[in-house]
Each structure stands twice: as structure tokens, then as C-alpha cells.
Motif scaffolding. Sequence first.
Motif, PDB file in Angstrom:
ATOM      1  N   SER A  89     -18.296 -16.707 -47.925  1.00  0.00           N
ATOM      2  CA  SER A  89     -19.125 -16.371 -49.206  1.00  0.00           C
ATOM      3  C   SER A  89     -17.073 -16.854 -50.420  1.00  0.00           C
ATOM      4  O   SER A  89     -17.725 -17.056 -51.795  1.00  0.00           O
ATOM      5  N   ALA A  90     -16.338 -16.826 -49.699  1.00  0.00           N
ATOM      6  CA  ALA A  90     -15.812 -16.626 -50.641  1.00  0.00           C
ATOM      7  C   ALA A  90     -15.412 -17.767 -51.876  1.00  0.00           C
ATOM      8  O   ALA A  90     -15.751 -18.851 -51.334  1.00  0.00           O
ATOM      9  N   PRO A  91     -14.882 -17.483 -52.940  1.00  0.00           N
ATOM     10  CA  PRO A  91     -14.973 -18.949 -54.019  1.00  0.00           C
ATOM     11  C   PRO A  91     -13.445 -20.173 -53.418  1.00  0.00           C
ATOM     12  O   PRO A  91     -12.782 -19.606 -52.730  1.00  0.00           O
ATOM     13  N   SER A  92     -13.707 -20.851 -53.598  1.00  0.00           N
ATOM     14  CA  SER A  92     -13.106 -22.271 -52.332  1.00  0.00           C
ATOM     15  C   SER A  92     -11.904 -22.467 -53.508  1.00  0.00           C
ATOM     16  O   SER A  92     -11.878 -22.095 -55.031  1.00  0.00           O
ATOM     17  N   ALA A  93     -10.724 -22.340 -53.289  1.00  0.00           N
ATOM     18  CA  ALA A  93      -9.412 -22.783 -54.192  1.00  0.00           C
ATOM     19  C   ALA A  93      -9.593 -24.729 -54.698  1.00  0.00           C
ATOM     20  O   ALA A  93     -10.132 -25.238 -54.096  1.00  0.00           O
ATOM     21  N   PRO A  94      -9.203 -24.086 -55.494  1.00  0.00           N
ATOM     22  CA  PRO A  94      -9.068 -25.184 -56.606  1.00  0.00           C
ATOM     23  C   PRO A  94      -8.238 -26.675 -55.998  1.00  0.00           C
ATOM     24  O   PRO A  94      -7.301 -26.254 -55.231  1.00  0.00           O
ATOM     25  N   LYS A  95      -8.735 -27.674 -55.429  1.00  0.00           N
ATOM     26  CA  LYS A  95      -7.671 -28.029 -55.340  1.00  0.00           C
ATOM     27  C   LYS A  95      -6.958 -28.698 -56.406  1.00  0.00           C
ATOM     28  O   LYS A  95      -6.739 -28.956 -57.163  1.00  0.00           O
ATOM     29  N   PRO A  96      -5.518 -28.979 -55.285  1.00  0.00           N
ATOM     30  CA  PRO A  96      -3.680 -29.607 -56.081  1.00  0.00           C
ATOM     31  C   PRO A  96      -4.173 -30.756 -56.997  1.00  0.00           C
ATOM     32  O   PRO A  96      -5.684 -31.821 -56.792  1.00  0.00           O
ATOM     33  N   ARG A  97      -4.639 -31.093 -58.748  1.00  0.00           N
ATOM     34  CA  ARG A  97      -4.182 -31.815 -59.092  1.00  0.00           C
ATOM     35  C   ARG A  97      -2.958 -33.108 -58.752  1.00  0.00           C
ATOM     36  O   ARG A  97      -1.668 -32.727 -57.629  1.00  0.00           O
ATOM     37  N   PRO A  98      -3.487 -34.081 -58.643  1.00  0.00           N
ATOM     38  CA  PRO A  98      -2.121 -35.580 -58.507  1.00  0.00           C
ATOM     39  C   PRO A  98      -1.303 -35.597 -59.425  1.00  0.00           C
ATOM     40  O   PRO A  98      -1.655 -34.616 -60.261  1.00  0.00           O
ATOM     41  N   VAL A  99       0.097 -35.472 -58.365  1.00  0.00           N
ATOM     42  CA  VAL A  99       0.908 -35.976 -58.955  1.00  0.00           C
ATOM     43  C   VAL A  99       1.152 -37.536 -59.853  1.00  0.00           C
ATOM     44  O   VAL A  99       0.635 -37.983 -58.788  1.00  0.00           O
ATOM     45  N   LEU A 100       0.857 -36.892 -61.274  1.00  0.00           N
ATOM     46  CA  LEU A 100       1.150 -38.635 -61.760  1.00  0.00           C
ATOM     47  C   LEU A 100       2.549 -39.526 -61.419  1.00  0.00           C
ATOM     48  O   LEU A 100       3.333 -38.787 -62.076  1.00  0.00           O
ATOM     49  N   ALA A 101       2.232 -40.592 -61.074  1.00  0.00           N
ATOM     50  CA  ALA A 101       4.004 -41.487 -61.214  1.00  0.00           C
ATOM     51  C   ALA A 101       4.730 -41.694 -62.767  1.00  0.00           C
ATOM     52  O   ALA A 101       3.198 -42.250 -63.300  1.00  0.00           O
ATOM     53  N   SER A 102       5.656 -41.952 -62.872  1.00  0.00           N
ATOM     54  CA  SER A 102       6.034 -42.588 -63.812  1.00  0.00           C
ATOM     55  C   SER A 102       6.299 -43.691 -63.128  1.00  0.00           C
ATOM     56  O   SER A 102       6.682 -44.131 -62.979  1.00  0.00           O
ATOM     57  N   ALA A 103       6.632 -44.274 -64.772  1.00  0.00           N
ATOM     58  CA  ALA A 103       7.518 -45.725 -64.541  1.00  0.00           C
ATOM     59  C   ALA A 103       8.596 -45.831 -63.922  1.00  0.00           C
ATOM     60  O   ALA A 103      10.050 -44.923 -64.855  1.00  0.00           O
ATOM     61  N   ARG A 104       9.816 -46.452 -63.108  1.00  0.00           N
ATOM     62  CA  ARG A 104      11.226 -45.840 -62.524  1.00  0.00           C
ATOM     63  C   ARG A 104      11.767 -46.738 -62.113  1.00  0.00           C
ATOM     64  O   ARG A 104      10.898 -47.721 -60.927  1.00  0.00           O
ATOM     65  N   GLY A 105      12.749 -47.606 -61.545  1.00  0.00           N
ATOM     66  CA  GLY A 105      13.145 -48.551 -60.884  1.00  0.00           C
ATOM     67  C   GLY A 105      12.208 -49.916 -61.147  1.00  0.00           C
ATOM     68  O   GLY A 105      11.776 -50.501 -61.978  1.00  0.00           O
ATOM     69  N   HIS A 106      13.038 -50.780 -60.586  1.00  0.00           N
ATOM     70  CA  HIS A 106      11.856 -51.851 -59.981  1.00  0.00           C
ATOM     71  C   HIS A 106      11.125 -52.436 -59.324  1.00  0.00           C
ATOM     72  O   HIS A 106      10.810 -51.823 -58.656  1.00  0.00           O
ATOM     73  N   THR A 107      11.002 -53.688 -59.267  1.00  0.00           N
ATOM     74  CA  THR A 107       9.578 -53.376 -58.288  1.00  0.00           C
ATOM     75  C   THR A 107      10.037 -53.224 -56.695  1.00  0.00           C
ATOM     76  O   THR A 107       9.095 -53.154 -56.144  1.00  0.00           O
ATOM     77  N   PHE A 108      10.815 -54.052 -56.896  1.00  0.00           N
ATOM     78  CA  PHE A 108      11.734 -54.027 -54.942  1.00  0.00           C
ATOM     79  C   PHE A 108      12.231 -52.693 -55.078  1.00  0.00           C
ATOM     80  O   PHE A 108      12.065 -52.577 -53.383  1.00  0.00           O
ATOM     81  N   ASP A 109      11.495 -51.609 -55.458  1.00  0.00           N
ATOM     82  CA  ASP A 109      12.004 -50.495 -55.789  1.00  0.00           C
ATOM     83  C   ASP A 109      10.833 -50.005 -55.180  1.00  0.00           C
ATOM     84  O   ASP A 109      10.387 -48.935 -54.820  1.00  0.00           O
TER      85      ASP A 109
END
Length: 210
Positions: free
Chosen positions: A73-93
Motif C-alpha cells: 500500500s506504500a506509494p512507489s518511489a519516483p523513478k530516477p530521471r535519465p541523465v541527459l548527455a551533452s556533446a563532447r569529444g569526437h565520434t571515436f570517443d
Amino acid sequence: MAALKSETGEYEGEIGSITFAGRDAALYQVSCEATIGEASVSYQVRENLALPGAVTVIVARSPASSAPSPASSAPSAPKPRPVLASARGHTFDVPTNYPAAFSLWRQQTASLPLEGRPWVRSLRGTAAEVRSVRVDGSEYLYGWVCEPHNCGGNEVALLLTRDQGRVVGLVRLTNENRETNDFQVGSPTAPEARCLRFFLEDRSDATRCF
């Protein structure tokens, strides 16, 4: 009847219907279903071999109408929000900087005819920096890589969402007969496919595709 009422005294109301559900001769018991007030109870009646003529009642499960346990009966814990990646490095990274997206890329390129072209799946080649782009109003990260010392007509363009949950791409390969073939990766939508081609062929630093 008295034995059942005694065993299930926690339930209020009169014993209603009793339905025979099966018999286990080896255990000297029968299985039954009963209603006690508004409760439904499954139980077994087993012969008491120590007291001939007496029976033992074993309740198999709680009634469907019983109150939920505190845990359920306990309320479910909120799901963690996904961590959004930012642009970094080159494509080989990408394997290092975006491991979840790279894992999808490896899975989705496994069936391509890439003999002698390991750079496509590993993304280890001559590469551009990963940059943020907008495709049909949605934000993606874009990467480009080509075959070392043989870039012309041998290149990859890929788009990945910032949560790394989706990766699509366009693989362009040229064979020994100078025939060029394109392969889509990850089932891109029509807007994604158009933008992959646009970014691949435009050769600019465009950050938006219609």
C-alpha cells in the motif's frame, strides 16, 4: 464445518458455499473453496491419522478481500530521471563518452556486411567532433566518422538521443568497383533519414535540419 470455522475465525460472516476442488489420495486430503461472509478462502481438509474420525484444516492463502500489506500500500518511489548527455569529444570517443548508445550501435550494426571494415562498428576512424543538432524540432547528438586514409564514400553518420536510448545511423560504403551503397542503422524515421543524409553530404557545421 466446525473445524473450518475454528481455523478461519478471523473472517466475519457465515460460511456460505463450499466447493470441492480436488483430492490427493496419497496425503489423505481434499482441496476446497469456501466463502465466509464476503471473503473467499482456499483450504485443505486432511484426515488426522492420530485421531481417527477427526480432520485438520489448512488454509492455503489469504482471501482476496483482505487488506493490502503495508509494503504493497506504500506509494512507489519516483523513478530516477535519465541523465541527459551533452556533446563532447569526437565520434571515436563515443564508446567512452556514450557507452549505452555505443552498445546499441554495436547491436544494430551486427548484421551489416562489414568484412574488412571494423571501423564502422568500433567508430575508430577519422572523426568529427560530436555536436548538438535539432532534427524536426527534437534534440540529438550527431557524430561522423570515416575510414582512415580512405574517406571518400566510406563514412558513417549517426544520431543519438541525449538519454542514449535511441541510436540511428547511415553507413555509406564504396566497393572495389567504385559502387557506393548506403545502409540504414536502427530503423530511422523519415525525418531522421533525411537529416542523416543532409548532415553526411552537406559537410558543414549545420546544427539544424528543417
